[in-house]
Design a protein around this motif. Structure first.
Motif, mmCIF file in Angstrom:
data_model
loop_
_atom_site.group_PDB
_atom_site.id
_atom_site.type_symbol
_atom_site.label_atom_id
_atom_site.label_comp_id
_atom_site.label_asym_id
_atom_site.label_seq_id
_atom_site.Cartn_x
_atom_site.Cartn_y
_atom_site.Cartn_z
ATOM 1 N N ALA A 102 0.859 -1.267 0.039
ATOM 2 C CA ALA A 102 0.079 -0.085 0.021
ATOM 3 C C ALA A 102 0.939 1.248 -0.121
ATOM 4 O O ALA A 102 0.482 2.242 -0.589
ATOM 5 N N GLY A 103 1.717 1.294 0.568
ATOM 6 C CA GLY A 103 2.770 2.406 0.709
ATOM 7 C C GLY A 103 3.402 2.689 -0.577
ATOM 8 O O GLY A 103 3.570 3.789 -0.907
ATOM 9 N N LEU A 154 1.049 4.085 -3.065
ATOM 10 C CA LEU A 154 0.607 5.566 -2.739
ATOM 11 C C LEU A 154 1.885 6.260 -3.262
ATOM 12 O O LEU A 154 1.652 7.364 -3.800
ATOM 13 N N HIS A 199 8.897 6.627 5.089
ATOM 14 C CA HIS A 199 7.401 6.620 4.495
ATOM 15 C C HIS A 199 6.943 5.183 4.764
ATOM 16 O O HIS A 199 6.039 4.549 5.205
ATOM 17 N N SER A 228 3.864 3.377 6.936
ATOM 18 C CA SER A 228 2.967 2.342 6.528
ATOM 19 C C SER A 228 2.820 1.020 7.164
ATOM 20 O O SER A 228 1.680 0.675 7.429
ATOM 21 N N TRP A 255 -7.570 7.616 8.623
ATOM 22 C CA TRP A 255 -7.605 8.178 7.229
ATOM 23 C C TRP A 255 -7.738 9.750 7.819
ATOM 24 O O TRP A 255 -7.128 10.539 7.030
ATOM 25 N N PHE A 276 -6.181 9.698 -2.690
ATOM 26 C CA PHE A 276 -5.295 8.689 -2.679
ATOM 27 C C PHE A 276 -4.917 7.973 -1.459
ATOM 28 O O PHE A 276 -4.599 6.777 -1.425
ATOM 29 N N HIS A 277 -5.189 8.777 -0.238
ATOM 30 C CA HIS A 277 -5.062 8.195 1.035
ATOM 31 C C HIS A 277 -6.302 7.076 1.154
ATOM 32 O O HIS A 277 -6.267 6.418 1.964
ATOM 33 N N TYR A 332 -5.409 4.143 -0.341
ATOM 34 C CA TYR A 332 -4.179 3.429 0.315
ATOM 35 C C TYR A 332 -4.835 2.566 1.305
ATOM 36 O O TYR A 332 -4.375 1.480 1.707
#
Length: 136
Positions: free
Chosen positions: A15-16, A19, A58, A62, A88, A120-121, A124
């Motif tokens: 997922a990280g 993103l 980052h 995540s 979120w 976009f989050h 994610y």
């Protein structure tokens, strides 16, 4: 507990990276510096850290988020959706925190940058949820 940690490692990395890739695409296609904002740690570190260090930090964040949410998904299923919503909101609010804390100005174009950041989050967290559903 080992399965939760492994799942957090794998799903958080997937997922990280997705993103990061989405933000990179936006930044290369437009002048909106979402990837720069996502990886920006200049307010924590006096110097110019290598991009690899920024990406690893980052991904670490995540993975921590993915591991916590996986634990909630398995052990506290009634709190899973509220936990996703809280994470979120925290992730989306980081747009304002990071953009204000940046040492060098970042081009974000106000509402456009924030809207893309928020959308976009959501993606994610959808990727994380899909990973949990697929038992990754």
């Amino acid at each position: 507990m080992g399965k939760i940690l492994l799942s957090g490692l794998i799903s958080g990395t997937i997922a990280g990276l997705l993103l990061l890739g989405a933000f990179l695409y936006v930044q290369l296609s437009t002048d909106i510096e979402l990837m720069t904002l996502l990886l920006n740690i200049d307010f924590l570190y006096s110097g110019n850290p290598h991009i690899v260090i920024e990406v690893l930090l980052h991904l670490f964040v995540s993975i921590v988020i993915a591991t916590i949410l996986k634990w909630v998904y398995i052990n506290q299923s009634k709190l899973y959706i509220p936990s996703m919503a809280v994470f979120w909101i925290l992730a989306t609010s980081q747009y304002f925190v990071l953009s204000n804390a940046a040492e060098e100005p970042v081009k974000l174009y106000s509402y456009i940058g924030w809207t893309l950041w928020a959308i976009f989050h959501i993606g994610y967290f959808q990727v994380l949820h899909l990973c949990y559903k697929l038992k990754i």
